[in-house]
Design a protein around this motif. Structure first.
Motif, PDB file in Angstrom:
ATOM      1  N   HIS A 160       1.486 102.528  69.145  1.00  0.00           N
ATOM      2  CA  HIS A 160       0.982 101.210  68.773  1.00  0.00           C
ATOM      3  C   HIS A 160       1.858 100.526  67.729  1.00  0.00           C
ATOM      4  CE1 HIS A 160      -2.439 102.319  71.097  1.00  0.00           C
ATOM      5  NE2 HIS A 160      -2.854 103.229  70.244  1.00  0.00           N
ATOM      6  N   GLN A 161       3.093 100.979  67.577  1.00  0.00           N
ATOM      7  CA  GLN A 161       3.984 100.366  66.593  1.00  0.00           C
ATOM      8  C   GLN A 161       4.888  99.353  67.286  1.00  0.00           C
ATOM      9  OE1 GLN A 161       6.221 103.155  64.338  1.00  0.00           O
ATOM     10  NE2 GLN A 161       7.488 101.622  63.326  1.00  0.00           N
ATOM     11  N   ARG A 162       4.950  98.146  66.734  1.00  0.00           N
ATOM     12  CA  ARG A 162       5.820  97.134  67.322  1.00  0.00           C
ATOM     13  C   ARG A 162       7.279  97.496  67.080  1.00  0.00           C
ATOM     14  NH1 ARG A 162       4.019  91.335  65.326  1.00  0.00           N
ATOM     15  NH2 ARG A 162       4.145  92.413  63.324  1.00  0.00           N
ATOM     16  N   ARG A 163       8.097  97.217  68.090  1.00  0.00           N
ATOM     17  CA  ARG A 163       9.515  97.532  67.990  1.00  0.00           C
ATOM     18  C   ARG A 163      10.257  96.415  67.254  1.00  0.00           C
ATOM     19  NH1 ARG A 163      10.233  98.624  74.355  1.00  0.00           N
ATOM     20  NH2 ARG A 163       8.581  97.066  74.363  1.00  0.00           N
ATOM     21  N   TYR A 164      11.281  96.817  66.522  1.00  0.00           N
ATOM     22  CA  TYR A 164      12.171  95.816  65.939  1.00  0.00           C
ATOM     23  C   TYR A 164      13.496  95.886  66.680  1.00  0.00           C
ATOM     24  CZ  TYR A 164      15.461  93.382  63.026  1.00  0.00           C
ATOM     25  OH  TYR A 164      16.449  92.529  62.610  1.00  0.00           O
ATOM     26  N   ILE A 291       5.067  88.796  70.669  1.00  0.00           N
ATOM     27  CA  ILE A 291       4.754  89.196  69.290  1.00  0.00           C
ATOM     28  C   ILE A 291       3.828  90.411  69.259  1.00  0.00           C
ATOM     29  CG2 ILE A 291       5.111  86.906  68.327  1.00  0.00           C
ATOM     30  CD1 ILE A 291       2.132  86.444  68.385  1.00  0.00           C
ATOM     31  N   GLN A 292       3.213  90.750  70.389  1.00  0.00           N
ATOM     32  CA  GLN A 292       2.403  91.957  70.456  1.00  0.00           C
ATOM     33  C   GLN A 292       3.271  93.215  70.595  1.00  0.00           C
ATOM     34  OE1 GLN A 292      -0.362  91.467  73.691  1.00  0.00           O
ATOM     35  NE2 GLN A 292      -1.417  89.746  72.743  1.00  0.00           N
ATOM     36  N   GLN A 293       4.516  93.038  71.039  1.00  0.00           N
ATOM     37  CA  GLN A 293       5.394  94.178  71.286  1.00  0.00           C
ATOM     38  C   GLN A 293       6.555  94.283  70.307  1.00  0.00           C
ATOM     39  OE1 GLN A 293       6.629  94.578  75.424  1.00  0.00           O
ATOM     40  NE2 GLN A 293       4.948  93.284  76.109  1.00  0.00           N
ATOM     41  N   VAL A 294       6.993  93.152  69.784  1.00  0.00           N
ATOM     42  CA  VAL A 294       8.226  93.124  68.996  1.00  0.00           C
ATOM     43  C   VAL A 294       7.975  92.470  67.642  1.00  0.00           C
ATOM     44  CG1 VAL A 294      10.618  92.333  68.910  1.00  0.00           C
ATOM     45  CG2 VAL A 294       9.613  92.988  71.100  1.00  0.00           C
ATOM     46  N   ASP A 295       8.537  93.062  66.602  1.00  0.00           N
ATOM     47  CA  ASP A 295       8.513  92.462  65.273  1.00  0.00           C
ATOM     48  C   ASP A 295       9.677  91.481  65.186  1.00  0.00           C
ATOM     49  OD1 ASP A 295       8.263  91.782  62.649  1.00  0.00           O
ATOM     50  OD2 ASP A 295       8.598  93.794  61.839  1.00  0.00           O
TER      51      ASP A 295
END
Length: 465
Positions: A160-164, A291-295
């Motif tokens: 559940h951590q967004r990717r950068y 924005i739900q997947q990527v920072d």
């Protein structure tokens, strides 16, 4: 990277034979075939959705009159050519960079999680480790007592951590800036640009063409931003999200077209307004999902890879300008021949674009898989992927050529009631149909080159032709 691929692939045979690698399995739905299909089919549908919407625009406007149809044709050609100068380098570079970064981070995550599991095994006996998920109360106890033997289960660190992804943030910034610049240029220079395209101040096409181009240009920021986000999703090998967003936007366009054009009696202005609304809807949907997947907020400006984007984007810019020059020159010459010939050219061009872009779905699949394979140094998979998408591209081109050769003979009247325009469309049908195999292979070769990060070859080869 491309050099390593070439040397690896050509140890036993000349490069041309890559095209025939495992050709008997070209249509086989094995692991590679399924991966290509899962990427290519949604990408193809998403890519053709906008040209199809433009075709429907063309059909509605054609009911107003041939002058309006020709005027909108010139405006669409001008808008598309200016857009491509920014869109193609931005999307292509974004797809490759995101695929590479995501693959590298994926390998790093797997290695780190593997090390964590091994460390957990070393710190506790296997008999003490839990084999089923813990309750919330147990997990809370473990957080307060991390060194107890019952807490040796390694929790997934990245769940559940967004990717950068630095390239995603860079693409968003560049896309927003380019979209604003495009809108300003097209709105401020509408009349001179249309004059350059062959519509003089005395032409009856000038007024409707200027209205359509000015209003549609208001959607340029949404177009560039949404396509930058599509490049990010393609890099993740997710072509379904852009498909859903594009279909939602284009359905909105199709519904609003007759309302604005005929009910509100806005004519070509109504068609442009409907198109702009649909583009902003697409951008909003994609941004909400991204924005739900990527920072998207970078730790610092230095983390944004603008230099890498500009270096490779400049090479692709050369390529796009070469293509753009040919299409713009053709539209300009057709416009100088009068409304009837320009109207027929517009229909043939939109059909050609809609069908040719089906092959771009294969190019997207090849690019994403190759870029990911290179990042993981899996050159055998890169070779197999390149061969498979090229073979499928040829098959697709032959099928499209046969379908168009028959369908356009009977479908030309859907776009206009003008008998002269229909007759001229019939003259262009053989060219549109016969060039499909060549177009398909050209699109797929682009995807292979971009996946190998060989932007210099793609630029030089196109410019030299």
């Amino acid at each position: 990277m491309a050099e390593e691929f070439g040397s690896s692939a050509c140890k036993k045979s000349p490069p041309i034979f890559i095209f025939f690698k495992d050709i008997r399995h070209a249509l086989k739905l094995d692991e590679l075939g399924l991966e290509i299909a899962q990427i290519a089919l949604p990408a193809s549908l998403a890519l053709t959705a906008d040209p199809i919407a433009s075709l429907i625009d063309t059909a509605f406007i054609g009911q107003i009159g041939s002058v309006e149809l020709a005027a909108v044709g010139v405006s669409i050609a001008l808008f598309n050519q200016v857009s491509r100068i920014a869109i193609f380098p931005l999307v292509s570079v974004t797809t490759s960079f995101v695929a590479e970064e995501d693959a590298i981070k994926s390998v790093a995550r797997e290695a780190e999680e593997s090390d964590s599991i091994e460390e957990g095994s070393a710190n506790g006996n296997s008999e003490d480790r839990e084999l089923i998920p813990r309750s919330d109360s147990t997990e809370a106890d473990c957080e307060s007592k991390p060194l107890t033997s019952s807490c040796n289960v390694v929790k997934p660190k990245y769940e559940h951590q967004r990717r950068y992804i630095p390239s995603a943030s860079s693409a968003m910034v560049i896309g927003s800036i380019l979209g604003l610049i495009q809108a300003i240029v097209l709105i401020a220079g509408a009349v001179p640009l249309l004059n350059f395209m062959g519509i003089g101040s005395e032409s009856p096409m000038l007024s409707p063409a200027q209205k359509y181009l000015t209003l549609r240009s208001l959607g340029a920021p949404a177009v560039l931003l949404s396509l930058a986000m599509q490049g990010v999703f393609r890099g993740f090998k997710d072509t379904k999200t852009p498909l859903y967003a594009t279909v939602a936007g284009d359905l909105t366009n199709i519904i609003l077209d007759p309302i604005f054009i005929f009910v509100f009696r806005l004519g070509v202005s109504g068609a442009a307004i409907a198109h702009v609304i649909s583009q902003y809807l697409i951008a909003i949907i994609l941004l909400w999902k991204l924005i739900q997947q990527v920072d998207l907020i970078p730790p610092s400006i230095k983390r944004l890879k603008f230099g890498r984007f500009l270096q490779n984007g400049f090479l692709l810019l050369i390529r796009v300008m070469a293509v753009t020059f040919c299409v713009t020159l053709s539209a300009s010459l057709a416009a100088r021949q009068g409304p009837t010939r320009m109207a027929a050219f517009q229909v043939c061009l939109q059909v050609w674009l809609a069908t040719s872009l089906l092959a771009d779905g294969l190019a997207v699949a090849g690019q994403a898989i190759l870029a990911s394979s290179f990042a993981k140094k899996d050159y055998e998979r890169a070779t197999s992927s390149a061969a498979r998408v090229l073979q499928l591209g040829l098959v697709l081109g032959l099928v499209l050529g046969a379908i168009l050769g028959v369908a356009l003979q009977y479908g030309a009247k859907l776009f206009t009631r003008d008998a002269d325009v229909v007759r001229l469309i019939g003259i262009g049908i053989p060219f549109v149909a016969s060039t499909q195999p060549i177009n398909s292979l050209a699109f797929v070769f682009d995807g292979v080159n971009f996946g190998a990060s060989d932007y210099a070859y793609a630029a030089c080869s196109m410019a030299s032709i």
